[in-house]
Design a protein around this motif. Structure first.
Motif, short mmCIF file in Angstrom:
data_model
loop_
_atom_site.label_atom_id
_atom_site.label_comp_id
_atom_site.label_asym_id
_atom_site.label_seq_id
_atom_site.Cartn_x
_atom_site.Cartn_y
_atom_site.Cartn_z
N LEU A 65 49.05 5.79 -36.42
CA LEU A 65 50.11 5.88 -37.42
C LEU A 65 51.34 5.08 -37.03
N ASP A 66 51.67 5.06 -35.77
CA ASP A 66 52.88 4.36 -35.34
C ASP A 66 52.78 2.85 -35.53
N ASP A 67 51.56 2.34 -35.74
CA ASP A 67 51.39 0.91 -36.00
C ASP A 67 52.03 0.50 -37.32
N PHE A 68 52.26 1.47 -38.21
CA PHE A 68 52.81 1.14 -39.52
C PHE A 68 54.30 0.79 -39.46
N GLN A 69 54.97 1.14 -38.39
CA GLN A 69 56.37 0.77 -38.15
C GLN A 69 57.27 1.14 -39.34
N THR A 70 57.18 2.38 -39.74
CA THR A 70 58.04 2.90 -40.80
C THR A 70 58.25 4.38 -40.54
N GLU A 71 59.03 5.04 -41.37
CA GLU A 71 59.25 6.48 -41.20
C GLU A 71 57.95 7.24 -41.45
N ILE A 72 57.55 8.04 -40.49
CA ILE A 72 56.30 8.81 -40.58
C ILE A 72 56.65 10.28 -40.83
N ILE A 73 56.02 10.85 -41.84
CA ILE A 73 56.29 12.25 -42.20
C ILE A 73 54.98 13.03 -42.23
N LYS A 74 54.92 14.07 -41.44
CA LYS A 74 53.75 14.96 -41.44
C LYS A 74 53.92 15.98 -42.56
N ILE A 75 52.87 16.19 -43.35
CA ILE A 75 52.95 17.15 -44.46
C ILE A 75 51.80 18.15 -44.37
N SER A 76 52.05 19.32 -44.91
CA SER A 76 51.00 20.34 -44.94
C SER A 76 49.95 20.00 -45.98
N LYS A 77 48.82 20.67 -45.90
CA LYS A 77 47.75 20.42 -46.86
C LYS A 77 48.20 20.80 -48.27
N GLU A 78 48.99 21.84 -48.38
CA GLU A 78 49.50 22.27 -49.69
C GLU A 78 50.39 21.18 -50.29
N VAL A 79 51.23 20.57 -49.49
CA VAL A 79 52.11 19.50 -49.96
C VAL A 79 51.27 18.28 -50.34
N ASP A 87 41.19 12.98 -54.65
CA ASP A 87 40.67 13.76 -53.52
C ASP A 87 40.21 12.88 -52.37
N SER A 88 40.06 11.58 -52.64
CA SER A 88 39.42 10.69 -51.67
C SER A 88 40.40 9.73 -51.01
N THR A 89 41.63 10.18 -50.77
CA THR A 89 42.63 9.26 -50.21
C THR A 89 42.91 9.55 -48.74
N GLU A 90 41.99 10.18 -48.07
CA GLU A 90 41.99 10.32 -46.61
C GLU A 90 43.22 10.99 -46.03
N GLY A 91 43.99 11.71 -46.83
CA GLY A 91 45.13 12.44 -46.30
C GLY A 91 46.33 11.58 -45.97
N ILE A 92 46.42 10.39 -46.57
CA ILE A 92 47.55 9.50 -46.26
C ILE A 92 48.11 8.88 -47.54
N ILE A 93 49.44 8.90 -47.65
CA ILE A 93 50.14 8.43 -48.85
C ILE A 93 51.38 7.66 -48.39
N ALA A 94 51.69 6.58 -49.09
CA ALA A 94 52.87 5.78 -48.75
C ALA A 94 53.80 5.68 -49.94
N ILE A 95 55.08 5.57 -49.64
CA ILE A 95 56.09 5.21 -50.63
C ILE A 95 56.50 3.77 -50.32
N ALA A 96 56.42 2.89 -51.30
CA ALA A 96 56.69 1.48 -51.08
C ALA A 96 57.73 0.96 -52.06
N ALA A 97 58.33 -0.15 -51.69
CA ALA A 97 59.31 -0.81 -52.56
C ALA A 97 58.58 -1.70 -53.55
N SER A 98 59.00 -1.65 -54.81
CA SER A 98 58.40 -2.46 -55.86
C SER A 98 58.71 -3.94 -55.64
N LYS A 99 57.91 -4.78 -56.31
CA LYS A 99 58.16 -6.22 -56.29
C LYS A 99 58.50 -6.71 -57.69
N ASN A 100 59.13 -7.85 -57.73
CA ASN A 100 59.49 -8.49 -58.99
C ASN A 100 58.27 -9.26 -59.52
#
Length: 262
Positions: A65-79, A87-100
């Motif tokens: 995870l630290d290879d991503f070089q961004t803020e890392i947030i651990k979340i519960s399964k409920e969150v 259901d098939s996203t391997e337990g990982i989600i990112a917030i990214a900046a949009s592009k023009n």
């Protein structure tokens, strides 16, 4: 030590839910959600900036995870279940900046670009399939005229299997895109039922734009009036049209065949 969120009532989690469901929120904040390791990796390869990475350690098992070089947030399964749409996203989600996605941001490096244009596609699934075709054929750009949804709709990201990040994309009005194509000396081939040549009898070896419309209404008069040559896929059954993404794939890969897949 990663930051941790365990409550579905957390304000940041509520904001992610809004980003998933509302185009207006994505537009106003300049952010969007990416689900799944493959999609996140493709976004990073496409030079998208990942702002936060959320993972559920009950599901996500990789240790890099630290290879991503961004803020890392651990979340519960409920969150995780609250913010994930699949259901098939391997337990990982990112917030990214949009592009023009403006036409002025396009960088066509080929002397004879091959461009896919879609006018007013409505279904995210069709847009995703068009982007997968464009990636598979390695076209120079995908232009969406009069878009009905934003390109960071989670259903487009899902159905494109991340190809929204691998293609050069621009959006604009039909008039703007026609002007762009003409200014760049790109021949316009419109998929249409009238005044058309069979698609395999047209030469796509020079700079070409293949333009497809919706199954319900086809292309607008504005496109047909500016077409260099209308093209058609001959039908041998009872119907006169194919799914737009299927039609686009047939036409694009004929152009690639003529170019010897260059």
């Amino acid at each position: 030590m990663h930051k941790e969120i365990t409550s579905i009532n957390n304000s940041f989690i509520k904001e992610i839910v809004q980003l998933q469901s509302k185009s207006r929120v994505r537009k106003n904040t300049g952010r969007f959600v990416i689900e799944g390791k493959r999609e996140i990796s493709l976004a990073i390869k496409g030079n998208y900036k990942v702002l936060q990475l959320l993972y559920c350690d009950e599901i996500y098992t990789d240790s890099n995870l630290d290879d991503f070089q961004t803020e890392i947030i651990k979340i519960s399964k409920e969150v995780y279940q609250k913010i994930a749409q699949r259901d098939s996203t391997e337990g990982i989600i990112a917030i990214a900046a949009s592009k023009n996605f403006s036409l002025t941001s396009l960088n066509l490096t080929s002397k004879n670009p091959l461009i896919l244009v879609a006018e007013a596609p409505e279904k995210p699934g069709n847009i995703g399939a068009l982007l997968r075709t464009a990636d598979a054929a390695h076209v120079d750009a995908v232009l969406i005229a009069n878009p009905k949804t934003d390109m960071f709709n989670p259903n487009i990201i899902r159905s494109s299997v991340g190809c929204v990040f691998t293609n050069q994309i621009a959006t604009g009005t039909t008039a703007e895109i026609i002007t762009y194509l003409k200014e760049n000396n790109i021949t316009i081939y419109c998929a249409a039922l009238t005044a058309s040549k069979s698609y395999e009898k047209v030469d796509y070896s020079e700079a070409s734009a293949i333009v497809v419309g919706t199954e319900a209404t086809g292309l607008s008069e504005e496109w047909l009036n500016n077409s260099t040559q209308n093209i058609i896929i001959p039908m041998q059954g009872q119907i006169d049209s194919l799914n737009v993404s299927v039609s686009a794939a047939i036409l694009i890969f004929e152009a690639k065949r003529q170019r010897k897949f260059a």
